[in-house]
Enzyme design. Structure first.
Site, PDB file in Angstrom:
ATOM      1  N   CYS A 185      -9.542  40.111 -34.162  1.00  0.00           N
ATOM      2  CA  CYS A 185      -9.574  40.145 -32.812  1.00  0.00           C
ATOM      3  C   CYS A 185      -8.263  41.311 -32.546  1.00  0.00           C
ATOM      4  CB  CYS A 185      -9.399  38.946 -32.203  1.00  0.00           C
ATOM      5  SG  CYS A 185      -9.093  39.040 -30.394  1.00  0.00           S
ATOM      6  N   ASP A 192     -13.009  37.729 -37.184  1.00  0.00           N
ATOM      7  CA  ASP A 192     -14.324  37.961 -36.757  1.00  0.00           C
ATOM      8  C   ASP A 192     -15.418  38.220 -37.845  1.00  0.00           C
ATOM      9  OD1 ASP A 192     -13.703  37.408 -34.226  1.00  0.00           O
ATOM     10  OD2 ASP A 192     -13.166  39.498 -34.033  1.00  0.00           O
ATOM     11  N   ARG A 254     -18.385  32.176 -31.989  1.00  0.00           N
ATOM     12  CA  ARG A 254     -17.076  31.662 -31.738  1.00  0.00           C
ATOM     13  C   ARG A 254     -17.160  31.092 -30.346  1.00  0.00           C
ATOM     14  NH1 ARG A 254     -11.573  35.029 -31.799  1.00  0.00           N
ATOM     15  NH2 ARG A 254     -12.131  35.752 -33.804  1.00  0.00           N
ATOM     16  N   GLY A 255     -17.074  29.846 -30.167  1.00  0.00           N
ATOM     17  CA  GLY A 255     -16.835  29.182 -28.744  1.00  0.00           C
ATOM     18  C   GLY A 255     -18.251  29.322 -27.884  1.00  0.00           C
TER      19      GLY A 255
END
Length: 278
Positions: A185, A192, A254-255
């Site tokens: 990121c 990532d 992610r999330g």
């Protein structure tokens, strides 16, 4: 030093989690500056494509007060000139949690409307029940995996010069994939992870060189969409005149969100493959 556009977003910052519908939480970022960095004209892009986002943490309240849950697919076309920063999208989706909607149709309409405004283009949304999600199963990327190719690797900083054509020369039409793509990121530095498919016709690529090149993204900082566009613009010139190329990355969740950019010389639309690591 030039600040990244996402520096003004909630990314990397402590955020209050709002649980009542708040569309202003969405933080859009223009695509064009990164296209300019790659030497691309926004009106004459060398690729077609879309970004497919899958959401696994969507919930709202029904009129009776009972929670409902769903998975969602968001398709951002390239004619939507802005992407939406991922943490802002998570915060926006979280704002549905304690909000009453009449039915799934109202949820769908709300998502499409808000995301299309933020992206400045038509964002398509589909909702899935848990049974539909389960029925979809798992898929595999097409073609040969290059991860076992013989390769000495000592470069973990992006380097386009690592790409090369095969010594044997000639033309090829093949699909290759790797599970070793990792980037970071650009704001938080968080990793990532992705699997990536590169399907092409043109001059034959050297598989070991391609693997070394993909691994060189390991310390590179860019958003998912921008990594895929960089790979596309690096590979295409090697393939020669009239070549065909499709680059499709499937990033890990992610999330509750996974982001899957697709860029191709063909005006085609990708299948939303769910891989084992997703």
């Amino acid at each position: 030093m030039t600040r990244h556009p996402a520096d003004q977003s909630p990314l990397g910052k402590s955020s209050a989690y709002v649980s009542v519908y708040t569309p202003s939480l969405l933080f859009p970022i223009a695509r064009e500056p990164k296209w300019q960095e790659l030497g691309l004209d926004a009106d004459k892009l060398p690729f077609h494509g879309a970004d497919i986002w899958n959401c696994y943490e969507l919930s709202w309240l029904t009129p009776s007060g009972k929670p409902a849950v769903a998975a969602a697919e968001f398709v951002f076309p390239l004619k939507a000139r802005r992407i939406v920063e991922s943490k802002s999208l998570k915060l926006y989706l979280n704002s549905f949690n304690q909000t009453v909607f009449r039915d799934r149709a109202e949820v769908l309409h709300t998502l499409e409307s808000d995301l299309s405004v933020a992206a400045q283009g038509p964002v398509m949304v589909r909702l899935f029940t848990m049974a539909q999600l389960h029925a979809g199963g798992m898929a595999q990327l097409p073609g040969d995996c290059i991860d076992d190719a013989e390769a000495e690797i000592d470069c973990y900083e992006y380097d386009a010069s690592l790409l090369a054509l095969a010594d044997a020369g000639g033309l090829a039409r093949e699909a290759l994939h790797s599970h070793l793509l990792k980037s970071n990121c650009p704001v938080t530095g968080q990793p990532d992870w992705a699997s990536i498919s590169i399907a092409y016709s043109g001059k034959r690529l050297d598989r070991s060189a391609l693997l070394r090149y993909l691994v060189s993204f390991r310390q590179h900082a860019d958003f998912h969409e921008q990594c895929v566009e960089r790979i596309f613009t690096d590979v295409l010139p090697l393939l020669g005149e009239g070549a065909e190329l499709t680059v499709y990355a499937r990033y890990l969740r992610r999330g509750g969100l996974d982001i899957n950019p697709y860029r191709s010389t063909a005006a085609s639309f990708p299948e939303n493959l769910r891989l084992a690591r997703q």
